[in-house]
Each structure stands twice: as C-alpha cells, then as structure tokens.
Design a protein around this motif. Structure first.
Motif, mmCIF file in Angstrom:
data_model
loop_
_atom_site.group_PDB
_atom_site.id
_atom_site.type_symbol
_atom_site.label_atom_id
_atom_site.label_comp_id
_atom_site.label_asym_id
_atom_site.label_seq_id
_atom_site.Cartn_x
_atom_site.Cartn_y
_atom_site.Cartn_z
ATOM 1 N N ALA A 47 -3.083 2.588 -12.291
ATOM 2 C CA ALA A 47 -4.357 1.866 -12.194
ATOM 3 C C ALA A 47 -4.133 0.370 -12.385
ATOM 4 N N PHE B 55 -2.500 -0.955 -9.319
ATOM 5 C CA PHE B 55 -3.509 -1.028 -8.262
ATOM 6 C C PHE B 55 -4.327 -2.314 -8.378
ATOM 7 N N THR B 56 -4.834 -2.583 -9.604
ATOM 8 C CA THR B 56 -5.640 -3.783 -9.801
ATOM 9 C C THR B 56 -4.839 -5.020 -9.421
ATOM 10 N N VAL C 60 -4.378 -5.255 -5.581
ATOM 11 C CA VAL C 60 -5.593 -5.664 -4.870
ATOM 12 C C VAL C 60 -5.843 -7.153 -5.099
ATOM 13 N N GLY C 61 -5.628 -7.586 -6.344
ATOM 14 C CA GLY C 61 -5.794 -9.009 -6.625
ATOM 15 C C GLY C 61 -4.849 -9.854 -5.797
ATOM 16 N N MET D 166 -0.887 7.487 -14.855
ATOM 17 C CA MET D 166 -2.057 7.137 -14.052
ATOM 18 C C MET D 166 -2.606 5.788 -14.498
ATOM 19 N N ALA D 167 -2.593 5.549 -15.809
ATOM 20 C CA ALA D 167 -3.032 4.244 -16.305
ATOM 21 C C ALA D 167 -2.124 3.162 -15.755
ATOM 22 N N PHE E 193 -2.615 -11.842 -12.324
ATOM 23 C CA PHE E 193 -2.263 -10.492 -11.872
ATOM 24 C C PHE E 193 -0.846 -10.059 -12.225
ATOM 25 N N GLU F 54 2.171 6.909 -6.721
ATOM 26 C CA GLU F 54 1.229 7.888 -7.261
ATOM 27 C C GLU F 54 1.569 9.304 -6.843
ATOM 28 N N PHE G 100 -0.811 -7.385 -14.958
ATOM 29 C CA PHE G 100 -1.263 -6.085 -14.449
ATOM 30 C C PHE G 100 -0.110 -5.346 -13.786
ATOM 31 N N TYR H 19 -3.511 -9.029 -2.988
ATOM 32 C CA TYR H 19 -3.913 -8.896 -1.588
ATOM 33 C C TYR H 19 -4.972 -9.934 -1.229
ATOM 34 N N PHE H 20 -5.975 -10.079 -2.101
ATOM 35 C CA PHE H 20 -7.053 -11.005 -1.758
ATOM 36 C C PHE H 20 -6.661 -12.454 -1.957
ATOM 37 N N ASN H 21 -5.473 -12.695 -2.515
ATOM 38 C CA ASN H 21 -5.014 -14.073 -2.630
ATOM 39 C C ASN H 21 -3.976 -14.427 -1.592
ATOM 40 N N PHE I 26 0.835 -1.201 0.000
ATOM 41 C CA PHE I 26 0.000 0.000 0.000
ATOM 42 C C PHE I 26 0.871 1.253 0.000
ATOM 43 N N PHE J 11 2.497 1.842 -3.308
ATOM 44 C CA PHE J 11 1.571 2.418 -4.275
ATOM 45 C C PHE J 11 1.323 3.891 -3.970
#
Lengths: 468, 501
Positions: free
Chosen positions: B174, B177-178, B181-182, B170-171, B214, B140, B217, B184-186, B133, B136
């Motif tokens: 983004a 970020f995706t 987060v992916g 920014m892209a 991921f 940014e 990404f 993180y949830f794994n 986090f 990131f």
C-alpha cells in the motif's frame, strides 16, 4: 416508429420475456420448475447476447429516453449479471413454488433500472427508480416461511421510500430554481445558489441510499441478511451497479456546473464509506452480513474514482462495476449454493470447506482475492484505476486512506480463506455438495472474467473511449 | 532473447501441475519446470555476456515494449541489466532447490507446488519489469501464495504468522502504491500525460518537493519486504512457521524483492531524496544489523536463529544502498545474491534436520555429524558462509559493502560502518554456538542413532545452492562485473543531481 423498436430494444426484450412468463402463468399447462428454469435461463442468455447487436444512439419521447453506446454497454453488464444470478439461484429456485412470479418481479426491477439508466428527464428517472425498487421489496420477501425475510422486505421498502422522498424533494427544488426537468437543459440554469446546493445535497443523499454509502447504509446489512441469497446478490451487484451508472452520469453531466460542491461531498462520503464499511465487516460472522459490509466498503472505493471528476473517473467506475459483477457474484454464487442445499449461512460452517468442496473453495477464494484487489484478479486492476482516477485531482489523502482500507479489507477476506483452507473442523465438515450445470457454468464464467479481464487492456480502453 | 519466457515458463509449469494427478506426477513436472527455469536463467546469463561483449552498452538489454492500458500510459515493458540478471539467477537457484527439498510433501501436493511455482513467476516478472505498474503487479502477486503456503503447510503458530506476514506485506505494497501514484502524477510527458515507465521517469527531473514527499513511501514500502527495522517483525514469525521450501523462498527471493525495489525504484527514480534521507536509512540499517545479531544470540530455535540473522544480514543490503557509493551498491546487490543462496541453504539444512529429529531446539540436538555427515556438513558450510568466512559468498559480499561504505568520508557514516563490521563478531558467536551444539558433541538422544543421511533429492538441492555460494566466494569477479555497470548507473543518477541542490 422503427427508431422506437431499435433504440428501446433492450427494454422491449425484457418486456417480452415478462409477458411470456405471464402467459405461461395464466395458461392451463402446468410447467415443472426444471422446464421453467431451462426456458428462463435460455431466454436470459438470448437477451444478453442480443445486446451486442446494433449500438447506435438516439433520443425518444421528447428527450425523455436516450441511449448510446455506453448506455447499451451498461445495460449489457446488468444483463450479464442477471444471467449469472439466475443460474446461481438454480438450487434455491428448484425448491420454490413461485418461480414465475419471482422472475416477473425481478425482471420488472431490471426494466426499471434500464429506464433509469436511459432517462433524459428527472421525472423519467424517478419513474425508473420506483419501478426498480418496489418489486425488489416484494422479492426480498421471497423466503416465504422465514420471518427475517419479511422483516428485510419491510426495512427495504421503508428506507427506499424515504430515499425516494429525499430525491423527490431535491428534484422539486431543481425544478423550482431552474424551471426545467430535462437533463440537457438543467446545467445552463445551475448557478450555485443556496437552494440549488441544498437540492444537490438531497439528490446525492438519495443516491447514497441506493448505493448504500455511509451514513445512509443502515438498511443494508439487515436487508442483505434477511433476503434470500439470490436477491441479496441482485441487490448488491445489479441494483448497486445501476445506481452507480446513473449517479456517475448525473454527476458528470447534469450537475457538472456544481462540480466544486459535489467533489467535497463525494470525498467525504467515500472516506466514511470505506472506513465504516471495512471496520464493521471485521466482526461479522454471518456470510451475507460480511458481504454486505464488504459491498459497502467497495462502494466507498467506487466513490473515490467518481470523485476524480475526469473521463478516467467515469470509465474506472463503470469498469469496476463490470469487475465487481464477476467478483462479487463469484462469492455470492458459492454462498447461494451452500445456503440452498445445507441452509447454513455463518462463516464458521465453512470450516474445512476445501477438503470436501475444493472447486467451490477455490472459486470463493479467488473471488475474495479479486474483491480485496490482489493480482492477477481483475479486482486489482479495477481498484488501481479507481484510485489513480481519484488521485488525478492531487488529493493524496484519499489515496492513503484507500490504501489503508485495502489492508483492513484484506484481513477479513483472508479470514474466510483461512477458515476454508486452514482451520481444522472438529465436527464433520460440510458434505460434498452436488453442483448442477447452471451454477457450475455461472461460476466458471465468473472465474474466467476475474482471471482474464485485467490482462486484456482493450476492455478498459473501450469503456474509456465511450465515457467522454 | 525473449524475456517473457521467464514468466511464461513457470505459468506453463503451473498449468501442467494443475493437470497432474498424485504427488509423483506433480513433483516430476515441477522438477522439470524448475530445471528448465534454471537452464533458461543460465542461458540468459550467457546471452547477456555475449551482448555486452559485443559492445552493447545500453542500460537495459532485451527490451520489449507493448502498450497495455493506453489511457493511463501503462506498458508491458521488460528488460534486464546486470542486477536483474543476478537476481534472476538467484531465483532460479532457489526455486530448483526449493522444489527438490519439498519432494515428500504429501498433504495437498498439487496446491503446494502450484503456489511454489506461481511465486517464482511473480519474482521473475518483478525482476524484468521496466514499468512501475507491472512491477507493482508482480510485487503483490507474491503476497497471497506466501500466506497460503505458511497457513496450510506451516507449523507452530502458523495462522498468526501467515496473517501477520500477509497484512504487513500488504501494508508495504500500500505504501509503495501511494508512492508510485504520487510519482506518476509528477511526471509530465507531452500534453498532460503521465508515465509509469522506469527509464522514462529516470530521465525526467521529478520535482524535489515530490521526491521528498514520496521517497519515504516507496522506500519504507519496499523496506517492509526487505526487513527494514522496525518493520521486520514478520520475518522471524513468517520464516519459523513456514514449511522448508516456503522459508527458502521467503528469505531467498521475497526479501530480495524489497531490496531490489528500494534500489531500482526509490533510489534510482528519486535520487535527490535518496541523498536527503540517506542518514535515516543508514541509521535504521545499522540498528537492524546490531539488533538482529544480538537477538539471534538469544534464540534457541534453529529457524528463529536463521530468521533473526536474516534481519541482520538484510541490514547490510540496506546499509549498502544507503551509503550511495558505487562499491557499496554493488556490494548490496552481491549481498542480496549471497544471502539468498546462503539462507536458502541454511533453511534447507534445518528442514532436513527437522524432518528427521522432529525438533529444532538447539539444546535437544547434538552429535548429528556421526549419523548425518552430509546434512551436517551442509549445515556447517551454510553457517560459515553466514559468518563471512573467506572463500564463501558471504565474505565477498559483506567485504564489498564495507569497502563501499568506508568511501564515505563522513564521520557518522564511518561509525555506522564500524558498528556494522563489529556485528560480524556477534554473528560468529551465535553461528558457531548453534552449529557446534547441533552437529558436534555427544549424541543427546539415542533415537538419533537410527537416523539416515540425506537422500538424492536433498543432496542435489544442497549441491545446487553450494555451487552458487562457492562460485561467488572463490571467483567473485564475475558477479562483480555483472552487477557493477547497473550499480554505477544508479549512483551516476544520484551524483548527477546532487549538484542541483
């Protein structure tokens, strides 16, 4: 009886202020606008600060009215927003002939929102909702000499009557199929029958009007453009914030048994709202319209968080509203000052704004960065948490769509920054604007909120611990 | 040592800058701040060596860990290994030189130095982060200052370039970020909680499916920052429109955020996917190297020459990462440091020339060596470093990448290595041509005869950067020794898991 005074004390405080203002109006003494505004801003400050004492929860009037730590906090957030808006509107109100009426109407809508937030019964909720929207239409018309302003009021009253109709229809179906209107009893009677699903759709449509989610957003831009800036700020932050608070708690408690059904609806709404809001914002040249569409897009982001359906979803939505109060009011504050003094509202007149008004230009830029979700502004944290909460269900499509939308939104926010800082002005740039102490304090407060809020983790954690 | 100082010091400088009045105060304060950063970075290097020499072989040194957002398990977790220390040193060099070459920025000096120093705070924060986090957050943080620096103080098509840069970066974030987060949830630590902690995630076996989903990404996201083909288009426009110091920062620091992120996050945390996607990375890197080199041949504007050659040189970084051998990854890190110093020097040189001659077109320049011996020498040295002359840093770094790449027995990889090597010839052509046209030959414009050579601040900036370049070129072992343990750890991570498949 003691309970009544303690539990409903935030509502009573507002009522008290409304009465003080009414007595001033009927009294024989003529008050100057300056004295009135000093008094009112002082009262609003006291009102806001008094919210921090005594947090206990409880129930009144046969569960019609309930309160608790989280609800008190939500009302405090709205109180803070109203205080900031009131300070920022100083320049506009100083020239206005009907200051007392303005505040009486404004505070009645806030009172309605408080009742709506605290409602424990669908009828009470409806009552609060109506109290919060009808006076709003009256103050949307407060630029008395402008036709646009009356047009905005008309559009607002018609669309809000329509959405109230939808809500009432939904409420009647809920009552018909469950036999109760009390929030705590409804969930046990929700079986997911077709009639109840239809009621769910109608209820969500009613809410979607209030938070201006696509496809129920059509009133937003025109109303925002026509209303006085102060009212626009109120509509886009306070009114929307209150609707979000209630929406979250209704979805997460009353409609919890239908979570599988509303998840899909909220998902669809959020994707549409983000995309349409952002795409329409790209081509706006009126500042208020631009902020209107940007606030539609922001509602889409909030819906992403709400769709998560978890404790984090609720907490992140409420936290985002807090962040949004600071960021959006920072931007609206500058627009309000510029509009009140120069009467200009199109983005092009901000060319070279940084040269003459560096403070206001930086406030605007930082607020826009916060809205765009750029660190270290609080908006970054707000959006990040909303998206994590939304991703909790494993729906990465939503995250990709949201991330793409952040790029689109960055474009139009940066365009404004470009206009203020980079573009050369062929004509004379806007003169240096006088900045009164109230607007200045309000803007400094917004900046402090934006820059400090994210770095202090405890604020979010506190909201998280309350939003069980 | 308390690593937070690296972020706090620039922030204090920024606050001091806000309180200053006038160009003189602002630049003095900024110079003091940048020098303090420089000393701090060297102090970090020394204590890092001492710690390592005393036998401390933990992955990350000087760690500090505070809870930031408990419910999401987000921490303020910092620490450094050799790779981070190398990048921090690079940042300190470029910041000091950047402040020195911006000595005479007279339009809105306060804002200029504010953004410049703020940018460096973001870079330091990025390099010390051990929490995804935080990483990131700092990534940014650096986007908007770049937009403003180019948009306000730039030249040419500055609005277009600034917007393009901001939106593409920014892209990139983004995508990152995706991916994060992916990821993180794994990760599952006890009772359904997830983790953003870099070291914790590295210990965990992230499911292969999630890695495959991921990795692109995260890699492409960071790749956009690091000029990954075909997302490099912001580089030439951004660099050429930016003011000198911003160009130096962009090429010297910002593009390195991308390389560092690819290595530290994408490859380190998703090692299986790194193996699967390695051929694609190498393909894109090779295209970038060759395409960058040939495009540079066609350029006439000095800044565009350096910008396109940056695309080519950053291709080596990605090539080294994609090859996934210990030597190649160490080479990639060295190339980042070397390229950072070299481009910063090159841009500084171009800036000095431009501020005197008011043109950057090679055909209009000529014979500048007579009037400006110092600047011209700097210019030639930067060019020679760029084409990989032994004794300067470019040679060492590129050589290491090639050595590491050649360790891969695969024929396709060898072909890529050979093609990448061949691009050096093209590099030599365009560099020698540009340098030759600019500083040698007859004086093309009689106005040039009255021009003066570098002033003390410009000389100091060039000397600072040259010191780094020569130090790496003449004695490469210290940098190699610094980055090798970190690179080894990343590759061990990938080879540990390759047997599972």
């Amino acid at each position: 009886m003691n309970n009544f005074f303690l539990l409903a004390r935030q509502e009573l405080a507002l009522t008290l202020i409304i009465f003080i203002l009414l007595f001033i109006k009927v009294g024989t003494k003529e008050w100057s606008n300056r004295a009135l505004l000093n008094l009112i801003n002082g009262l609003l400050l006291v009102n806001f600060l008094s919210g921090f004492f005594f947090y206990e929860g409880g129930v009144l009037f046969n569960e019609m009215f309930h309160t608790g730590r989280l609800l008190v906090l939500e009302k405090n957030i709205l109180n803070l927003g109203v205080l900031i808006i009131s300070c920022q509107g100083y320049d506009w109100l100083m020239k206005h002939k009907h200051v007392v009426e303005f505040y009486v109407l404004l505070l009645s809508t806030l009172l309605g929102m408080f009742f709506m937030i605290s409602s424990g019964n669908l009828l009470m909720f409806y009552l609060g909702l109506e109290l919060s929207s009808i006076p709003l239409a009256a103050i949307a018309n407060f630029d008395l000499e402008k036709r646009q302003s009356s047009e905005a009021a008309m559009k607002f009253i018609i669309s809000s009557a329509f959405s109230s109709g939808l809500l009432l229809f939904g409420i009647s179906m809920v009552y018909g199929s469950s036999g109760t209107l009390v929030f705590s009893e409804i969930p046990q009677h929700l079986t997911g029958s077709p009639l109840q699903l239809f009621a769910l759709v109608l209820l969500i449509a009613g809410f979607a009007f209030k938070i201006s989610a696509v496809p129920f957003h059509l009133w937003t831009a025109d109303v925002y453009e026509g209303s006085p800036v102060t009212v626009t700020a109120y509509l886009s932050v306070i009114s929307k914030g209150a609707a979000i608070f209630v929406f979250v708690s209704v979805l997460y408690t009353v409609l919890q048994p239908l979570a599988a059904a509303w998840y899909n609806i909220v998902f669809l709404l959020s994707v549409l709202t983000m995309i349409i809001g952002n795409l329409f914002a790209l081509r706006q040249s009126n500042f208020k319209r631009l902020l209107a569409f940007s606030s539609i897009a922001q509602a889409g982001f909030i819906l992403v968080g709400i769709s998560g359906g978890s404790q984090a979803g609720k907490a992140s939505a409420i936290y985002f509203i807090l962040v949004y109060v600071f960021s959006n009011l920072g931007a609206f504050g500058v627009v309000a000052i510029v509009s009140a003094i120069t009467g200009k509202e199109d983005t092009a007149s901000y060319k070279g704004f940084h040269k003459t008004n560096p403070f206001l230009a930086w406030v605007m830029a930082i607020s826009l960065f916060s809205l765009a979700g750029i660190p270290p502004a609080a908006g970054f944290f707000g959006k990040f948490f909303l998206l994590i909460a939304g991703a909790g269900k494993g729906n990465y499509v939503l995250i990709v769509v949201a991330a793409l939308n952040m790029i689109i939104s960055l474009y139009y926010y940066l365009t404004i920054v470009k206009i203020m800082f980079i573009d050369r002005n062929d004509h004379e740039p806007m003169a240096k604007l006088p900045l009164h102490i109230y607007p200045r304090m309000a803007l400094v407060l917004c900046m402090t909120g934006i820059l400090v809020l994210g770095l202090i983790g405890e604020v979010y954690e506190y909201i998280f611990s309350l939003s069980l | 040592m308390n690593l937070s100082l690296l972020v706090i010091l620039p922030l204090l400088t920024v606050i001091a800058v806000v309180c200053c009045k006038g160009l003189k105060q602002v630049r003095t304060v900024s110079f003091i701040g940048a020098s303090a950063q420089f000393l701090l970075a060297f102090f970090l290097l020394v204590v890092y060596w001492q710690e390592r020499a005393s036998g401390n072989s933990t992955a990350m040194l000087f760690q500090a860990d505070y809870i930031w957002y408990a419910s999401f398990n987000i921490h303020y977790h910092i620490g450094v290994d050799g790779i981070s220390v190398a990048m921090i040193l690079l940042t300190a060099f470029v910041v000091l030189a950047g402040v020195l070459v911006s000595w005479d920025v007279d339009t809105m000096p306060k804002e200029f130095f504010f953004l410049l120093i703020f940018l460096s705070a973001g870079a330091y924060g990025f390099f010390i982060s051990l929490d995804l986090f935080m990483l990131f957050f700092f990534l940014e943080l650096a986007v908007i200052p770049k937009f403003l620096l180019i948009g306000i103080w730039g030249s040419g098509r500055k609005e277009y370039s600034a917007m393009k840069l901001a939106l593409l970066l920014m892209a990139g974030s983004a995508l990152v970020f995706t991916g994060l987060v992916g990821l993180y949830f794994n990760t599952d630590i006890s009772d359904g909680k997830h983790s953003f902690d870099l070291l914790q995630v590295a210990q965990m076996a992230v499911p292969l499916q999630a890695q495959l989903l991921f990795f692109p990404f995260v890699f492409v996201g960071f790749g956009i920052f690091g000029a990954l083909f075909p997302f490099h288009t912001w580089v030439p426009d951004g660099h050429s429109s930016a003011p000198t110091a911003a160009s130096m920062f962009l090429a010297g620091i910002s593009m390195k955020l991308g390389g560092y992120g690819c290595l530290r996050v994408a490859v380190y945390l998703m090692p299986d996917a790194a193996h699967v996607y390695a051929p694609y990375i190498i393909l894109l890197a090779t295209i970038a190297i060759i395409y960058g080199a040939f495009t540079t041949m066609m350029q006439k504007d000095l800044k565009y020459i350096n910008a396109y050659s940056s695309v080519s040189h950053c291709g080596f970084v990605l090539l080294g990462i994609g090859m996934l051998t210990k030597t190649s990854v160490a080479g990639a890190v060295m190339q980042m440091v070397s390229h950072g110093l070299m481009t910063a020097l090159f841009f500084a040189g171009i800036g000095m020339l431009y501020s005197r001659t008011h043109t950057r077109m090679t055909e209009k320049l000529g014979g500048l060596l007579k009037m400006m011996p110092f600047i011209s020498t700097v210019f030639v040295l930067a060019g020679l470093c760029s084409l990989g002359l032994p004794g300067l840093s470019g040679f060492v770094a590129e050589m290491t990448v090639f050595m590491g790449s050649w360790q891969n027995p695969d024929n396709l990889y060898r072909l890529a290595t050979i093609l990448a090597c061949a691009s050096i010839v093209v590099t030599a052509v365009y560099i020698l041509r540009a340098v030759g046209q600019t500083v040698m030959g007859p004086v093309t414009d009689s106005h040039y005869n009255n021009l003066s050579d570098a002033r003390w601040n410009e000389k100091l900036a060039a000397v600072v950067l040259l010191m780094g370049i020569v130090a790496i070129g003449v004695a490469p072992f210290w940098l190699n020794k610094l980055v090798t343990p970190g690179a080894d750890r990343i590759i061990e991570q990938t080879s540990k898991t390759i047997t599972i498949k």
